[in-house]
Scaffold this motif. Sequence first.
Motif, PDB file in Angstrom:
ATOM      1  N   VAL A  77      16.155  12.548   4.825  1.00 31.15           N
ATOM      2  CA  VAL A  77      15.531  11.836   5.937  1.00 31.15           C
ATOM      3  C   VAL A  77      14.395  12.628   6.585  1.00 31.15           C
ATOM      4  O   VAL A  77      13.341  12.067   6.895  1.00 31.15           O
ATOM      5  CB  VAL A  77      16.586  11.472   6.998  1.00 31.15           C
ATOM      6  CG1 VAL A  77      15.949  10.824   8.219  1.00 31.15           C
ATOM      7  CG2 VAL A  77      17.647  10.551   6.398  1.00 31.15           C
ATOM      8  N   VAL A  78      14.604  13.917   6.788  1.00 30.79           N
ATOM      9  CA  VAL A  78      13.670  14.715   7.588  1.00 30.79           C
ATOM     10  C   VAL A  78      12.661  15.471   6.739  1.00 30.79           C
ATOM     11  O   VAL A  78      11.464  15.509   7.065  1.00 30.79           O
ATOM     12  CB  VAL A  78      14.452  15.707   8.477  1.00 30.79           C
ATOM     13  CG1 VAL A  78      13.497  16.542   9.320  1.00 30.79           C
ATOM     14  CG2 VAL A  78      15.442  14.970   9.356  1.00 30.79           C
ATOM     15  N   ALA A  79      13.104  16.094   5.665  1.00 29.45           N
ATOM     16  CA  ALA A  79      12.255  17.024   4.927  1.00 29.45           C
ATOM     17  C   ALA A  79      11.098  16.392   4.156  1.00 29.45           C
ATOM     18  O   ALA A  79      10.000  16.971   4.118  1.00 29.45           O
ATOM     19  CB  ALA A  79      13.121  17.844   3.961  1.00 29.45           C
ATOM     20  N   PRO A  80      11.262  15.235   3.508  1.00 30.32           N
ATOM     21  CA  PRO A  80      10.180  14.751   2.646  1.00 30.32           C
ATOM     22  C   PRO A  80       8.880  14.473   3.416  1.00 30.32           C
ATOM     23  O   PRO A  80       8.900  13.886   4.501  1.00 30.32           O
ATOM     24  CB  PRO A  80      10.746  13.450   2.060  1.00 30.32           C
ATOM     25  CG  PRO A  80      12.222  13.609   2.156  1.00 30.32           C
ATOM     26  CD  PRO A  80      12.464  14.378   3.412  1.00 30.32           C
ATOM     27  N   ARG A  81       7.771  14.896   2.862  1.00 30.03           N
ATOM     28  CA  ARG A  81       6.467  14.567   3.430  1.00 30.03           C
ATOM     29  C   ARG A  81       6.250  13.066   3.312  1.00 30.03           C
ATOM     30  O   ARG A  81       6.473  12.483   2.259  1.00 30.03           O
ATOM     31  CB  ARG A  81       5.375  15.341   2.691  1.00 30.03           C
ATOM     32  CG  ARG A  81       3.993  15.223   3.310  1.00 30.03           C
ATOM     33  CD  ARG A  81       3.088  16.336   2.798  1.00 30.03           C
ATOM     34  NE  ARG A  81       3.039  16.346   1.339  1.00 30.03           N
ATOM     35  CZ  ARG A  81       2.105  15.704   0.614  1.00 30.03           C
ATOM     36  NH1 ARG A  81       1.171  15.000   1.220  1.00 30.03           N
ATOM     37  NH2 ARG A  81       2.135  15.770  -0.697  1.00 30.03           N
ATOM     38  N   HIS A  82       5.860  12.409   4.389  1.00 30.76           N
ATOM     39  CA  HIS A  82       5.725  10.951   4.484  1.00 30.76           C
ATOM     40  C   HIS A  82       7.062  10.235   4.344  1.00 30.76           C
ATOM     41  O   HIS A  82       7.113   9.052   4.023  1.00 30.76           O
ATOM     42  CB  HIS A  82       4.740  10.403   3.436  1.00 30.76           C
ATOM     43  CG  HIS A  82       3.377  10.994   3.518  1.00 30.76           C
ATOM     44  ND1 HIS A  82       2.646  11.014   4.685  1.00 30.76           N
ATOM     45  CD2 HIS A  82       2.605  11.603   2.577  1.00 30.76           C
ATOM     46  CE1 HIS A  82       1.478  11.592   4.469  1.00 30.76           C
ATOM     47  NE2 HIS A  82       1.424  11.969   3.205  1.00 30.76           N
ATOM     48  N   LYS A  97      13.707   7.405  -8.400  1.00 33.80           N
ATOM     49  CA  LYS A  97      14.781   8.133  -9.064  1.00 33.80           C
ATOM     50  C   LYS A  97      14.709   9.607  -8.681  1.00 33.80           C
ATOM     51  O   LYS A  97      13.649  10.215  -8.693  1.00 33.80           O
ATOM     52  CB  LYS A  97      14.665   7.973 -10.581  1.00 33.80           C
ATOM     53  CG  LYS A  97      14.876   6.556 -11.098  1.00 33.80           C
ATOM     54  CD  LYS A  97      16.313   6.123 -10.868  1.00 33.80           C
ATOM     55  CE  LYS A  97      16.619   4.803 -11.557  1.00 33.80           C
ATOM     56  NZ  LYS A  97      16.571   4.870 -13.007  1.00 33.80           N
ATOM     57  N   LEU A  98      15.854  10.152  -8.308  1.00 32.84           N
ATOM     58  CA  LEU A  98      15.983  11.567  -8.036  1.00 32.84           C
ATOM     59  C   LEU A  98      16.931  12.164  -9.073  1.00 32.84           C
ATOM     60  O   LEU A  98      17.691  11.430  -9.715  1.00 32.84           O
ATOM     61  CB  LEU A  98      16.548  11.792  -6.635  1.00 32.84           C
ATOM     62  CG  LEU A  98      15.740  11.264  -5.460  1.00 32.84           C
ATOM     63  CD1 LEU A  98      16.480  11.544  -4.158  1.00 32.84           C
ATOM     64  CD2 LEU A  98      14.362  11.887  -5.421  1.00 32.84           C
ATOM     65  N   PRO A  99      16.923  13.477  -9.258  1.00 33.86           N
ATOM     66  CA  PRO A  99      17.916  14.075 -10.158  1.00 33.86           C
ATOM     67  C   PRO A  99      19.332  13.701  -9.707  1.00 33.86           C
ATOM     68  O   PRO A  99      19.767  14.065  -8.618  1.00 33.86           O
ATOM     69  CB  PRO A  99      17.657  15.577 -10.017  1.00 33.86           C
ATOM     70  CG  PRO A  99      16.222  15.683  -9.625  1.00 33.86           C
ATOM     71  CD  PRO A  99      15.974  14.486  -8.734  1.00 33.86           C
ATOM     72  N   GLY A 100      20.016  12.907 -10.525  1.00 34.07           N
ATOM     73  CA  GLY A 100      21.381  12.528 -10.213  1.00 34.07           C
ATOM     74  C   GLY A 100      21.527  11.424  -9.205  1.00 34.07           C
ATOM     75  O   GLY A 100      22.625  11.187  -8.698  1.00 34.07           O
ATOM     76  N   GLY A 101      20.440  10.697  -8.901  1.00 31.67           N
ATOM     77  CA  GLY A 101      20.592   9.656  -7.903  1.00 31.67           C
ATOM     78  C   GLY A 101      19.404   8.735  -7.777  1.00 31.67           C
ATOM     79  O   GLY A 101      18.447   8.796  -8.562  1.00 31.67           O
ATOM     80  N   ALA A 123       6.369  11.473  -0.363  1.00 31.94           N
ATOM     81  CA  ALA A 123       5.416  12.132  -1.257  1.00 31.94           C
ATOM     82  C   ALA A 123       6.091  12.824  -2.431  1.00 31.94           C
ATOM     83  O   ALA A 123       5.407  13.464  -3.238  1.00 31.94           O
ATOM     84  CB  ALA A 123       4.576  13.127  -0.464  1.00 31.94           C
ATOM     85  N   ASP A 124       7.408  12.718  -2.532  1.00 27.30           N
ATOM     86  CA  ASP A 124       8.145  13.393  -3.598  1.00 27.30           C
ATOM     87  C   ASP A 124       8.528  12.411  -4.694  1.00 27.30           C
ATOM     88  O   ASP A 124       8.961  11.296  -4.415  1.00 27.30           O
ATOM     89  CB  ASP A 124       9.420  14.035  -3.042  1.00 27.30           C
ATOM     90  CG  ASP A 124       9.127  15.097  -1.996  1.00 27.30           C
ATOM     91  OD1 ASP A 124       8.019  15.652  -2.031  1.00 27.30           O
ATOM     92  OD2 ASP A 124      10.011  15.354  -1.156  1.00 27.30           O
ATOM     93  N   GLY A 125       8.406  12.839  -5.941  1.00 32.26           N
ATOM     94  CA  GLY A 125       8.932  12.058  -7.046  1.00 32.26           C
ATOM     95  C   GLY A 125       8.109  10.826  -7.391  1.00 32.26           C
ATOM     96  O   GLY A 125       7.048  10.554  -6.830  1.00 32.26           O
ATOM     97  N   ALA A 126       8.635  10.067  -8.355  1.00 34.26           N
ATOM     98  CA  ALA A 126       7.988   8.841  -8.842  1.00 34.26           C
ATOM     99  C   ALA A 126       8.649   7.635  -8.209  1.00 34.26           C
ATOM    100  O   ALA A 126       9.877   7.531  -8.168  1.00 34.26           O
ATOM    101  CB  ALA A 126       8.094   8.767 -10.368  1.00 34.26           C
ATOM    102  N   TRP A 127       7.831   6.691  -7.725  1.00 37.10           N
ATOM    103  CA  TRP A 127       8.328   5.505  -7.040  1.00 37.10           C
ATOM    104  C   TRP A 127       7.793   4.252  -7.711  1.00 37.10           C
ATOM    105  O   TRP A 127       6.683   4.237  -8.247  1.00 37.10           O
ATOM    106  CB  TRP A 127       7.887   5.505  -5.579  1.00 37.10           C
ATOM    107  CG  TRP A 127       8.530   6.566  -4.753  1.00 37.10           C
ATOM    108  CD1 TRP A 127       8.152   7.877  -4.660  1.00 37.10           C
ATOM    109  CD2 TRP A 127       9.676   6.421  -3.911  1.00 37.10           C
ATOM    110  NE1 TRP A 127       8.986   8.550  -3.804  1.00 37.10           N
ATOM    111  CE2 TRP A 127       9.923   7.684  -3.327  1.00 37.10           C
ATOM    112  CE3 TRP A 127      10.501   5.351  -3.590  1.00 37.10           C
ATOM    113  CZ2 TRP A 127      10.978   7.903  -2.443  1.00 37.10           C
ATOM    114  CZ3 TRP A 127      11.546   5.558  -2.703  1.00 37.10           C
ATOM    115  CH2 TRP A 127      11.783   6.820  -2.144  1.00 37.10           C
TER     116      TRP A 127
END
Length: 251
Positions: free
Chosen positions: A18-23, A205-209, A218-222
């Motif tokens: 919730v808090v850490a990801p940029r955007h 998709k995140l590793p394992g979830g 701003a993290d990962g593929a959406w």
Amino acid sequence: MCRHLAYLGAETSIHRLVVAPRHGLYEQSWAPRRQQHGTVNADGFGVGWYAEGDPVPARYRRAVPIWADPSFADVARVTRTTALLAAVRSATPGTGQGEDAAAPYTDGIHLFSHNGRLDAWPEGLGALAATLPPADLLALEARCDSAVLWALLRRRLADGETADRAAAAVVAQAAAHSQGRYNILVTDGRTITATAYGDTLFYGKLPGGVVIASEPDADGAWTEVPDRTLVTATREAVHLHPIPHAMADRS
């Protein structure tokens, strides 16, 4: 009108989701990038999560902006979970302002959130409310459009409908009575059901979830979900099903 997300996957902290990801959702409370209606989401927030060994989720909700609650930062940093639903609120004019109006709503094992609005609020409430038993109306958690949608969905779940069928039916029912935006999220800690109806929705998709959210961080593929689509997800897979226009137009 609001931003929300749901997560299923490997154990991680609320802070990480919730808090850490940029955007991410925290930043979307004051600077959403994809929000088409409203500018900020400062009318409250909430997080619901599942702890190991307990199928009933815990909740943390406040009527203040998420950035204005320093205690939440500590809770988020030390609390870990494998399933979560979180939301930041932009209130529909005329609805309740207390923390009881902030998602997620809950009953038993389920968590629920609504991103959108009932355009005919409160005039459009009458026809929808008339479909509910009086006991359900008296049990409404808050005076707001989201609480009415949750009551409709909760009734269907209690009557034995699956979450995906119940979500599609509630969106159709609401759209038949009022123009509006009906993006909902519901989870039981093992699956996520979501609708894209009038507002943005993405899954990543995140590793394992997996994460389903109003807008990407701003993290990962959406991947963007098409409008009028029902989404069902587990840790391993995401499935998309069209919500037929005819279904949403029925009376």
